[in-house]
Design a protein around this motif. Sequence first.
Motif, PDB file in Angstrom:
ATOM      1  N   VAL A 242       9.933   7.222  51.531  1.00  0.00           N
ATOM      2  CA  VAL A 242      10.483   8.312  52.328  1.00  0.00           C
ATOM      3  C   VAL A 242      11.271   9.231  51.398  1.00  0.00           C
ATOM      4  N   GLU A 243      11.170  10.532  51.614  1.00  0.00           N
ATOM      5  CA  GLU A 243      11.945  11.482  50.818  1.00  0.00           C
ATOM      6  C   GLU A 243      13.357  11.576  51.386  1.00  0.00           C
ATOM      7  N   MET A 244      14.349  11.416  50.522  1.00  0.00           N
ATOM      8  CA  MET A 244      15.745  11.427  50.941  1.00  0.00           C
ATOM      9  C   MET A 244      16.323  12.834  50.812  1.00  0.00           C
ATOM     10  N   PRO A 245      17.363  13.143  51.585  1.00  0.00           N
ATOM     11  CA  PRO A 245      18.020  14.449  51.444  1.00  0.00           C
ATOM     12  C   PRO A 245      18.789  14.517  50.131  1.00  0.00           C
ATOM     13  N   LEU A 246      19.032  15.716  49.662  1.00  0.00           N
ATOM     14  CA  LEU A 246      19.749  15.904  48.401  1.00  0.00           C
ATOM     15  C   LEU A 246      21.255  15.974  48.653  1.00  0.00           C
ATOM     16  N   THR A 247      21.740  15.028  49.440  1.00  0.00           N
ATOM     17  CA  THR A 247      23.164  14.927  49.760  1.00  0.00           C
ATOM     18  C   THR A 247      23.601  13.479  49.573  1.00  0.00           C
ATOM     19  N   ALA A 248      24.895  13.297  49.322  1.00  0.00           N
ATOM     20  CA  ALA A 248      25.407  11.953  49.073  1.00  0.00           C
ATOM     21  C   ALA A 248      26.885  11.893  49.448  1.00  0.00           C
ATOM     22  N   LYS A 249      27.455  10.691  49.345  1.00  0.00           N
ATOM     23  CA  LYS A 249      28.863  10.477  49.662  1.00  0.00           C
ATOM     24  C   LYS A 249      29.432   9.465  48.677  1.00  0.00           C
ATOM     25  N   VAL A 250      30.608   9.757  48.121  1.00  0.00           N
ATOM     26  CA  VAL A 250      31.213   8.884  47.114  1.00  0.00           C
ATOM     27  C   VAL A 250      31.601   7.542  47.725  1.00  0.00           C
ATOM     28  N   HIS A 251      31.148   6.473  47.079  1.00  0.00           N
ATOM     29  CA  HIS A 251      31.581   5.119  47.444  1.00  0.00           C
ATOM     30  C   HIS A 251      32.758   4.703  46.569  1.00  0.00           C
ATOM     31  N   THR A 252      32.592   4.841  45.257  1.00  0.00           N
ATOM     32  CA  THR A 252      33.677   4.579  44.319  1.00  0.00           C
ATOM     33  C   THR A 252      33.383   5.321  43.024  1.00  0.00           C
ATOM     34  N   TRP A 253      34.321   5.323  42.094  1.00  0.00           N
ATOM     35  CA  TRP A 253      34.113   6.078  40.854  1.00  0.00           C
ATOM     36  C   TRP A 253      35.000   5.534  39.744  1.00  0.00           C
ATOM     37  N   THR A 254      34.694   5.975  38.522  1.00  0.00           N
ATOM     38  CA  THR A 254      35.520   5.666  37.368  1.00  0.00           C
ATOM     39  C   THR A 254      35.485   6.861  36.423  1.00  0.00           C
ATOM     40  N   VAL A 255      36.400   6.884  35.475  1.00  0.00           N
ATOM     41  CA  VAL A 255      36.473   7.973  34.502  1.00  0.00           C
ATOM     42  C   VAL A 255      36.324   7.383  33.106  1.00  0.00           C
ATOM     43  N   ALA A 256      35.343   7.877  32.356  1.00  0.00           N
ATOM     44  CA  ALA A 256      35.114   7.405  30.990  1.00  0.00           C
ATOM     45  C   ALA A 256      35.891   8.279  30.015  1.00  0.00           C
ATOM     46  N   GLY A 257      36.766   7.650  29.242  1.00  0.00           N
ATOM     47  CA  GLY A 257      37.524   8.371  28.233  1.00  0.00           C
ATOM     48  C   GLY A 257      36.986   8.154  26.837  1.00  0.00           C
ATOM     49  N   TRP A 258      35.876   7.426  26.737  1.00  0.00           N
ATOM     50  CA  TRP A 258      35.242   7.169  25.450  1.00  0.00           C
ATOM     51  C   TRP A 258      33.750   6.990  25.678  1.00  0.00           C
ATOM     52  N   SER A 259      32.938   7.269  24.669  1.00  0.00           N
ATOM     53  CA  SER A 259      31.489   7.153  24.817  1.00  0.00           C
ATOM     54  C   SER A 259      30.849   7.046  23.449  1.00  0.00           C
ATOM     55  N   GLY A 260      29.530   6.982  23.452  1.00  0.00           N
ATOM     56  CA  GLY A 260      28.790   7.047  22.204  1.00  0.00           C
ATOM     57  C   GLY A 260      28.890   8.437  21.599  1.00  0.00           C
ATOM     58  N   ARG A 261      28.478   8.564  20.355  1.00  0.00           N
ATOM     59  CA  ARG A 261      28.650   9.816  19.615  1.00  0.00           C
ATOM     60  C   ARG A 261      28.007  11.007  20.322  1.00  0.00           C
ATOM     61  N   SER A 262      26.854  10.796  20.952  1.00  0.00           N
ATOM     62  CA  SER A 262      26.123  11.917  21.547  1.00  0.00           C
ATOM     63  C   SER A 262      26.848  12.547  22.727  1.00  0.00           C
ATOM     64  N   SER A 263      27.802  11.827  23.334  1.00  0.00           N
ATOM     65  CA  SER A 263      28.473  12.342  24.533  1.00  0.00           C
ATOM     66  C   SER A 263      29.956  12.613  24.328  1.00  0.00           C
ATOM     67  N   LEU A 264      30.449  12.495  23.110  1.00  0.00           N
ATOM     68  CA  LEU A 264      31.886  12.635  22.877  1.00  0.00           C
ATOM     69  C   LEU A 264      32.421  13.994  23.331  1.00  0.00           C
ATOM     70  N   LYS A 265      31.658  15.046  23.101  1.00  0.00           N
ATOM     71  CA  LYS A 265      32.150  16.380  23.439  1.00  0.00           C
ATOM     72  C   LYS A 265      32.143  16.644  24.942  1.00  0.00           C
ATOM     73  N   ARG A 266      31.570  15.727  25.719  1.00  0.00           N
ATOM     74  CA  ARG A 266      31.552  15.901  27.181  1.00  0.00           C
ATOM     75  C   ARG A 266      32.670  15.122  27.869  1.00  0.00           C
ATOM     76  N   LEU A 267      33.458  14.398  27.101  1.00  0.00           N
ATOM     77  CA  LEU A 267      34.534  13.596  27.689  1.00  0.00           C
ATOM     78  C   LEU A 267      35.636  14.482  28.266  1.00  0.00           C
ATOM     79  N   PRO A 268      36.364  13.977  29.277  1.00  0.00           N
ATOM     80  CA  PRO A 268      36.117  12.741  30.026  1.00  0.00           C
ATOM     81  C   PRO A 268      34.959  12.913  31.012  1.00  0.00           C
ATOM     82  N   ILE A 269      34.229  11.835  31.249  1.00  0.00           N
ATOM     83  CA  ILE A 269      33.060  11.861  32.126  1.00  0.00           C
ATOM     84  C   ILE A 269      33.390  11.108  33.411  1.00  0.00           C
ATOM     85  N   VAL A 270      33.100  11.727  34.541  1.00  0.00           N
ATOM     86  CA  VAL A 270      33.307  11.078  35.838  1.00  0.00           C
ATOM     87  C   VAL A 270      31.994  10.435  36.272  1.00  0.00           C
ATOM     88  N   LEU A 271      32.016   9.129  36.467  1.00  0.00           N
ATOM     89  CA  LEU A 271      30.839   8.390  36.933  1.00  0.00           C
ATOM     90  C   LEU A 271      31.119   7.882  38.337  1.00  0.00           C
TER      91      LEU A 271
END
Length: 222
Positions: A111-140
């Motif tokens: 079934v095709e789902m709608p392009l909408t969602a609702k937050v269940h929980t989250w975390t914030v990344a303050g560190w990452s691999g080299r390729s993503s350092l310039k995007r910090l902090p990242i909200v997951l």
Amino acid sequence: MMKGMLVTKRKEKFADPPNFTEKKDYRPADVKETGLSFVGHEISEDRTVMNQFLHYDQLYTIRHGWNSRFFIGLLDGKIMGTRCPKCGDSWVPVRTHCWNLDCNLQRTEWVEMPLTAKVHTWTVAGWSGRSSLKRLPIVLVYAFIGTSKVAMANELHGIHPWEVEFGMPLKIVFKPKEQRVGAVTDFHFEPVDFWKPSPMNQEKQRIKDLVTPVYEWVKTIK
């Protein structure tokens, strides 16, 4: 005297092998080592089977099998889920069989789902691999897409980390078609246009104090 008879068992075919007619190669011709990345895929003629090629020191083939339609959907800018025809429950990430005991492992349907969602929980990344350092902090975030009974993880863009809230409504935003590779990184979450964060409080201030040094450190990266 009866002669022994040689009986050979014929193996029944489970399914005919897929005919792969759509093939893409993302690897630049002059690059041999790309690190960890998807470098290509192939899709069957009936668009029900997809294999992906992942490079990580060597080339791996990921055979998605029955779940292929989810990944093909990402290429098409769609979120495909599965639904139980008995109880009506739906899932993203997908399940091939219903887990409700009363449904007795009923096979699910796409079934095709709608392009909408609702937050269940989250975390914030303050560190990452080299390729993503310039995007910090990242909200997951883990978010329920549409009516899904399970949550799916992906990045949340367009918001400060201290503004994220439980239950906040989200929209799904896809990369341009030419940049998609059939992976969950083809899309991300963003707050819906009408949503506004609640006023600053003690917990939000605590998160802001924690991530502010990360923003400052990222500015120093060359």
